[in-house]
Write a protein that holds these residues in place. Structure first.
Motif: not given
Lengths: 648, 71
Positions: A471-482
């Motif tokens: 959730r944190n990474v998706a919010k900050e850098h997008g789902w691909k990174h997450a």
């Protein structure tokens, strides 16, 4: 709850004449986290503090210096709260009055201390000189003769003879050195001085006195006693005076620092010739009231507006329910969450006590720690201590609950067939039967099963961490990174869980460890998914991190290990006390009680420290690392809660 | 010596030697962490984290001894 408080960026704009009024309003609202204005340009400059600021800071300095003698205890509750208008009316008079009383005493104290120092110096000069046996008035006051009186390392006689014959030397031993008095003609004084320096000469400045050494020393002694008495009297008076005026002093200090902060607001604002702009963040939920109050209190001249800035970097205000609040201390000592991150406090507030209780798990220890925690929380009133002690209390309650699960009381077995009751009342007694039936988990007997359980807890705990991480990474850098950075590791974790399951299944079935079974096969797709995503996202080097994750998983075995160590200690002390010492007569009984008390005291101290640290570690190392970056700024609104003063 | 005895000795060695190893590892980290904390008390959380990292080794030792003793 999981997120920090939502903020909006606002700008407060108005004509300069209203800056002072605005400052008061903002302070009372206590909600605006101000972003200091830094870049000056053609039109906007950093404002000048209000005129009264310098006077206020002078007053504040005197109040604080007076207050510094008083020594206020943490958590002091004032008996009287002063109103702002009253303070405003009398502030000059009050401060001057306080100053006059205190300053007179303080300057007298300084005088006395100075005199005491001088007395000490004189005594240090007189005592060595006395050992020379030359009356003090003969050491000074010559026209053609120079006298050197002081310490030397050894006798300089031989060397002085080489320089001049016309001299007189007196010497006596003093401590490890010698005291000398050398009388020479003024002509050869310089040469003799040089010689003396070779003997590391340290001069004693001869005090000008007209009585004998002993008489003078007596005089000094009696003066010193007198001064010391006066000194302690003065100190007591100051202390008493401050105790009497403590509430007033604290109120003045609070009032002045508030007024000073208010009058320094322009330093944080951008001001042009006629207008000012203050930019900051306000919690979303209070924005409407904020806007309304600012506008109303300034006759509609000052407006607060929501702004959609590209630069949106709000401070973090943690928001948690009451029971989780104390755990914010533990979160913050790791890092302050960024505004965009999940605040893990509430998860920690559930798992920290559970882990603690899981490890310690003893009814007796839980009760002792709870009592200790409750007692200490009446003694230590600071915010930090209160939070820490609440954490301890929750942990103690959890320890009692797990104590019932394990059936342990100070290391004795409470439930089951080999209980203390069976020992005391016989195996066939009704009490023994009653307690034998109570369901419980004996930690020592069921250790392998509990080991598996701890690993399962670990897998669940870390899976939660990865979900938050996604959730944190998706919010900050997008789902691909997450998916490439966090989801892949969730897959890895599942594969580890399946492999461990396979291992256990084989073990239970009595097969060799790595014989193929369903769990192993089920792990394969997860492994492949993990490997592919990791190579794409982070590179093949990161495959090695699988081992770290494995070690993290096994790390949760400490939930069992620490507990077993604690039980081991308790059982050992009980054995020493009641099996070895108790039966050996009266002396043995005393010794048994001592061993029991001291042993369990040590074990309880360890029982607070170790499960506490281990539980914290599981959160910091195994849990937080997987999603928590930190680096946020804490929300610090302009304003404060008044404690010693009240507004009218 | 009986096999069970050897197993028990092995289990003890697994925990004991791992403990010594972790202790050796932690001594340097602990000293450095305390030093860093003296400079900046807000380092506490991270300092603790670094200090206890080698402890996992002991848990490995413990797990091995468990496998030896019970399985």
């Amino acid at each position: 709850m999981l997120e920090p408080v939502r903020m909006v960026k606002v700008s407060v704009v108005g004509p300069k004449e209203y800056l002072e009024k605005t400052s008061s309003t903002l302070y009372r609202l206590n909600g605006l986290h101000i972003e200091d204005y830094k870049e000056e340009d053609e039109y906007f400059r950093i404002g000048e503090p209000l005129e009264r600021a310098s006077k206020l800071s002078k007053l504040l300095v005197s109040v604080r210096s007076i207050l510094s003698y008083a020594g206020v205890k943490d958590g002091y509750e004032p008996e009287r709260v002063f109103s702002v208008s009253e303070l405003n009316r009398e502030i000059d008079v009050k401060v001057r009055e306080l100053e006059e009383v205190i300053n007179a005493k303080v300057s007298r104290i300084k005088e006395i201390e100075e005199r005491l120092r001088k007395i000490g110096d004189e005594r240090r000069a007189l005592i060595p000189l006395k050992s020379l046996g030359i009356p003090p008035d003969l050491l000074t006051g010559y026209r053609n003769i120079e006298v050197f009186a002081g310490f030397v390392k050894s006798n300089p006689f031989e060397r002085i003879v080489e320089v001049t014959k016309d001299f007189e030397l007196f010497i006596s031993e003093y401590d490890d050195e010698f005291v000398v008095a050398v009388f020479v003609k003024k002509d050869s004084a310089e040469d003799v001085f040089r010689v003396l320096q070779e003997f590391s000469f340290r001069e004693i400045s001869v005090p000008e006195i007209d009585v004998g050494y002993d008489e003078r020393l007596r005089q000094l002694e009696s003066e010193e006693t007198e001064l010391k008495e006066e000194l302690s009297g003065l100190r007591k008076e100051i202390k008493r005076y401050e105790q009497e005026n403590l509430d007033l002093l604290l109120a003045l200090e609070e009032h002045l620092s508030i007024e000073l902060e208010k009058s320094e607001l322009p330093l944080r604002a951008a001001t042009s010739k006629y207008a000012f702009v203050i930019v900051g963040y306000v919690p979303e939920e209070m924005f409407e009231t904020f806007q309304k109050v600012v506008n109303e209190e300034t006759d509609g001249k000052v407006v607060a507006l929501k702004i959609n800035d590209r630069e949106f970097n709000p401070p973090t205000a943690l928001k948690n329910p009451v029971f989780a609040k104390p755990f914010e201390l533990l979160t913050k000592s790791y890092a302050v969450p960024k505004y965009s991150e999940i605040d893990p406090t509430i998860i920690m507030s559930v798992f920290f006590p559970i882990f603690f209780g899981f490890m310690l798990g003893d009814i007796g220890y839980g009760i002792v720690i709870l009592a200790l925690g409750l007692w200490l929380s009446t003694k230590f009133k600071t915010e930090g201590w209160q939070a820490l002690l609440k954490v301890l209390n929750y942990s103690a309650i959890s320890t009692i609950v797990f104590g019932f699960v394990y059936g342990e009381f100070f290391g004795f077995e409470l439930f089951g067939h080999k209980t203390v009751f069976a020992e005391l009342f016989g195996h066939e007694s009704s009490i023994a039967h009653m307690f034998a039936e109570i369901p419980h988990v004996n930690r020592l007997e069921k250790a392998p099963a509990i080991l598996v359980l701890t690993i399962a807890i670990g897998v669940f705990h870390m899976a939660m961490a990865y979900v938050i991480g996604i959730r944190n990474v998706a919010k900050e850098h997008g789902w691909k990174h997450a998916i490439e950075e966090k989801f892949n590791w969730l897959m890895a974790l599942i594969s580890i869980a399946l492999i461990i399951t396979g291992f256990i299944l084989n073990n239970m079935a009595g097969k060799t460890a790595f014989e193929l079974n369903y769990a192993y096969i089920a792990a394969v797709p997860f492994l492949i998914l993990w490997a592919v995503l990791t190579i794409i996202g982070e590179g093949p080097m990161f495959l090695i991190e699988y081992l770290t994750l494995l070690s993290n998983t096994i790390s949760y075995a400490r939930l069992l290990a620490v507990g077993l160590a604690s039980v081991g200690f308790a059982v050992a002390f009980n054995y020493m006390a009641f099996e070895m010492l108790w039966p050996s007569g009266p002396v043995g009984i005393v010794a048994a009680v001592l061993v029991f008390l001291v042993g369990h005291f040590i074990n309880i101290l360890l029982g607070i420290l170790d499960p506490g640290l281990q539980s914290l570690r599981l959160h910091y190392v195994e849990f937080f690392v997987k999603f928590f970056e930190g680096g946020g700024r804490l929300y610090a609104p302009f304003g404060r809660k008044r404690k010693y003063t009240k507004e009218d | 010596m009986a096999v069970e005895g050897m197993v028990a000795v092995g289990a003890g060695l697994a925990v004991g030697l791992a403990g010594i190893g972790a202790g050796l590892g932690e001594q340097g980290i602990g000293a450095a962490a305390v030093g860093a904390m003296a400079e900046d008390p807000s380092f506490f959380g991270r300092g603790l984290l670094m200090t206890v990292i080698p402890e996992t080794i002991v848990i490995f030792g413990l797990v091995v001894s468990f496998l030896l003793m019970f399985m």
